[in-house]
Design a protein around this motif. Structure first.
Motif, mmCIF file in Angstrom:
data_model
loop_
_atom_site.group_PDB
_atom_site.id
_atom_site.type_symbol
_atom_site.label_atom_id
_atom_site.label_comp_id
_atom_site.label_asym_id
_atom_site.label_seq_id
_atom_site.Cartn_x
_atom_site.Cartn_y
_atom_site.Cartn_z
ATOM 1 N N SER A 183 -24.549 10.711 -13.934
ATOM 2 C CA SER A 183 -23.589 11.687 -15.406
ATOM 3 C C SER A 183 -24.595 12.633 -15.307
ATOM 4 O O SER A 183 -25.908 13.017 -15.302
ATOM 5 C CB SER A 183 -24.179 10.746 -16.913
ATOM 6 O OG SER A 183 -23.970 11.295 -17.688
ATOM 7 N N ALA A 219 -24.971 14.813 -17.230
ATOM 8 C CA ALA A 219 -25.535 14.770 -18.934
ATOM 9 C C ALA A 219 -26.049 13.967 -19.307
ATOM 10 O O ALA A 219 -26.933 14.262 -19.936
ATOM 11 C CB ALA A 219 -24.229 14.845 -20.101
ATOM 12 N N ASN A 220 -26.437 13.082 -18.480
ATOM 13 C CA ASN A 220 -27.334 12.215 -18.909
ATOM 14 C C ASN A 220 -27.986 11.664 -17.129
ATOM 15 O O ASN A 220 -27.378 10.474 -16.358
ATOM 16 C CB ASN A 220 -27.020 11.176 -19.412
ATOM 17 C CG ASN A 220 -27.987 9.742 -19.788
ATOM 18 O OD1 ASN A 220 -29.594 10.141 -19.050
ATOM 19 N ND2 ASN A 220 -28.747 8.968 -20.868
ATOM 20 N N SER A 235 -18.369 13.074 -18.431
ATOM 21 C CA SER A 235 -18.039 14.502 -18.888
ATOM 22 C C SER A 235 -19.492 14.849 -18.421
ATOM 23 O O SER A 235 -20.757 14.358 -18.669
ATOM 24 C CB SER A 235 -18.174 14.590 -19.820
ATOM 25 O OG SER A 235 -18.505 15.703 -20.611
ATOM 26 N N THR A 247 -20.969 17.093 -20.359
ATOM 27 C CA THR A 247 -21.249 17.678 -21.658
ATOM 28 C C THR A 247 -21.941 16.487 -21.912
ATOM 29 O O THR A 247 -22.640 16.058 -23.250
ATOM 30 C CB THR A 247 -20.577 19.352 -21.586
ATOM 31 O OG1 THR A 247 -19.107 18.819 -22.370
ATOM 32 C CG2 THR A 247 -20.738 20.745 -21.583
ATOM 33 N N ASP A 248 -21.074 15.408 -21.771
ATOM 34 C CA ASP A 248 -21.616 14.700 -23.417
ATOM 35 C C ASP A 248 -20.934 13.092 -22.339
ATOM 36 O O ASP A 248 -19.902 12.303 -22.142
ATOM 37 C CB ASP A 248 -19.987 14.351 -24.137
ATOM 38 C CG ASP A 248 -20.260 12.929 -24.656
ATOM 39 O OD1 ASP A 248 -20.848 12.521 -24.936
ATOM 40 O OD2 ASP A 248 -19.120 13.369 -26.148
ATOM 41 N N ALA A 249 -22.336 12.202 -22.444
ATOM 42 C CA ALA A 249 -22.342 11.227 -21.189
ATOM 43 C C ALA A 249 -22.365 9.831 -22.061
ATOM 44 O O ALA A 249 -21.809 8.855 -21.628
ATOM 45 C CB ALA A 249 -24.274 10.765 -21.661
#
Length: 174
Positions: A30, A32-33, A73, A75-77
């Motif tokens: 990911s 995002a994370n 995403s 920006t959004d995990a």
């Protein structure tokens, strides 16, 4: 690979087999994370929450087989998308539950999927022998776009990191 997911912590000098799940396909972290990693498997989606050290097979809410790609995403995990022989699936809670999202989509084997890093609501996917599809609402609904090939399929699609209008695709068997 046919068996396992392999992990290295020293730049590829040494490897550890950290999953015995068979028939694994696309894998990625990911953006995002970095503690979350995804892998597609024959019968579901594999998820790691500890940087790939251990993996859990997720099948609840998913149908079909051949989950070749799982993308999240940048920006959004919590947002993640995949597909199978039953079409498209999306999650808004890091894969805890999945919603089938085939609105506007011809069903077939999901061969490639990509999320635009700079515009995470935009996705492209290639359905085997059915064409290329775009979503502008996080994979909720799909619209067919021009397929540049008269035969064959894409096995990979990528967006330019800063301009979602620039896209590349790889034609071939994988």
């Amino acid at each position: 690979s046919l068996y396992g997911i392999w992990r290295s912590t020293d730049g590829g000098t040494n490897w550890t087999d950290c999953s015995s799940t068979t028939y694994n396909y696309g894998i990625n972290f990911s953006l995002a994370n970095p503690d979350i990693a995804w892998a597609g498997a024959y019968n579901g989606v594999l998820k790691s929450t500890n940087g790939g050290q251990t993996w859990t097979l997720i099948t609840s809410g998913l149908g079909g087989s051949y989950f070749y790609n799982v993308v999240g995403s940048a920006t959004d995990a919590t947002r993640v998308n995949t597909g199978s022989t039953y079409g498209a699936y999306r999650s808004t809670n890091t894969g805890t539950s999945w919603t089938q999202s085939n609105d506007g989509l011809y069903l077939g084997r999901d061969m490639a999927i990509a999320v635009a890093p700079s515009q995470p609501s935009m996705l492209l996917k290639q359905m085997q022998s059915c064409g290329v599809w775009r979503s502008t609402n996080y994979g909720t609904s799909w619209t067919q776009v021009t397929m540049p090939l008269s035969c064959g399929d894409f096995c990979s699609i990528v967006f330019n990191p800063t301009n979602p209008q620039i896209i590349m695709a790889l034609e071939g068997g994988g």
